[in-house]
Design a protein around this motif. Structure first.
Motif, PDB file in Angstrom:
ATOM      1  N   UNK A 124      -1.167  -2.440  -3.259  1.00 22.02           N
ATOM      2  CA  UNK A 124      -1.177  -1.189  -2.512  1.00 22.02           C
ATOM      3  C   UNK A 124      -0.431  -1.256  -1.198  1.00 22.02           C
ATOM      4  N   UNK A 125      -0.049  -2.449  -0.787  1.00 20.03           N
ATOM      5  CA  UNK A 125       0.734  -2.608   0.434  1.00 20.03           C
ATOM      6  C   UNK A 125       2.053  -1.855   0.278  1.00 20.03           C
ATOM      7  N   UNK A 126       2.420  -1.084   1.290  1.00 23.43           N
ATOM      8  CA  UNK A 126       3.612  -0.230   1.153  1.00 23.43           C
ATOM      9  C   UNK A 126       4.870  -1.015   0.859  1.00 23.43           C
ATOM     10  N   UNK A 127       5.030  -2.192   1.438  1.00 26.36           N
ATOM     11  CA  UNK A 127       6.257  -2.956   1.214  1.00 26.36           C
ATOM     12  C   UNK A 127       6.258  -3.585  -0.171  1.00 26.36           C
ATOM     13  N   UNK A 128       5.133  -4.120  -0.596  1.00 25.87           N
ATOM     14  CA  UNK A 128       5.071  -4.778  -1.904  1.00 25.87           C
ATOM     15  C   UNK A 128       5.395  -3.797  -3.025  1.00 25.87           C
ATOM     16  N   UNK A 148       8.903  -9.313   7.919  1.00 25.99           N
ATOM     17  CA  UNK A 148       7.900  -8.695   7.041  1.00 25.99           C
ATOM     18  C   UNK A 148       8.372  -8.727   5.590  1.00 25.99           C
ATOM     19  N   UNK A 149       9.656  -8.490   5.368  1.00 29.63           N
ATOM     20  CA  UNK A 149      10.177  -8.551   4.000  1.00 29.63           C
ATOM     21  C   UNK A 149      10.053  -9.963   3.438  1.00 29.63           C
ATOM     22  N   UNK A 150      10.364 -10.965   4.258  1.00 29.18           N
ATOM     23  CA  UNK A 150      10.231 -12.358   3.822  1.00 29.18           C
ATOM     24  C   UNK A 150       8.784 -12.671   3.463  1.00 29.18           C
TER      25      UNK A 150
END
Length: 130
Positions: A25-29, A57-59
């Motif tokens: 549910x994490x927006x980036x994932x 954060x992407x890493x």
């Protein structure tokens, strides 16, 4: 007792499914998984497609998805080094539910924005004393 033998229950705070649910549910994932639907992609291209995410954060997101077995990271021996990210079979199995959620969100944007405006208007009137 081996916890992998216990039935999953997302409402149980000690159930590992809760952590997985939060991670997905994490927006980036969820955005990364959807970007990777079209095949392997390099970090820089992935970042451009996801937009405002910071490299740090992407890493972190990519490492977490890799740890969970949802993506693979392939380093190509060349100069400069090239790293590709790709969905695993498990990661690809997330695409259908994420696409359904995406469609739901896109279809219901007008209703949700209208509800927000009505809520905000009602609370603004209450604060003013209307």
């Amino acid at each position: 007792m081996d916890t992998t033998d216990l039935p999953a229950n997302i409402l149980d705070p000690d159930c590992p499914s809760r952590v997985i649910f939060q991670r997905i549910g994490d927006k980036w994932a969820s955005l990364v998984v959807q970007v990777l639907a079209d095949g392997p992609i390099r970090f820089s291209e992935l970042r451009k497609m996801v937009h405002v995410v910071t490299p740090k954060v992407l890493t972190q997101t990519l490492r977490t998805l890799e740890r969970d077995g949802l993506i693979t990271r392939t380093v190509h021996a060349q100069v400069p080094p090239r790293v590709d990210y790709e969905l695993t079979e498990l990661g690809a199995s997330l695409l259908e539910p994420l696409n359904l959620l995406r469609l739901w969100a896109e279809d219901h944007v007008p209703s949700i924005l209208k509800a927000r405006d009505a809520y905000d208007d009602a609370h603004d009137e209450a604060l003013i004393g209307g």
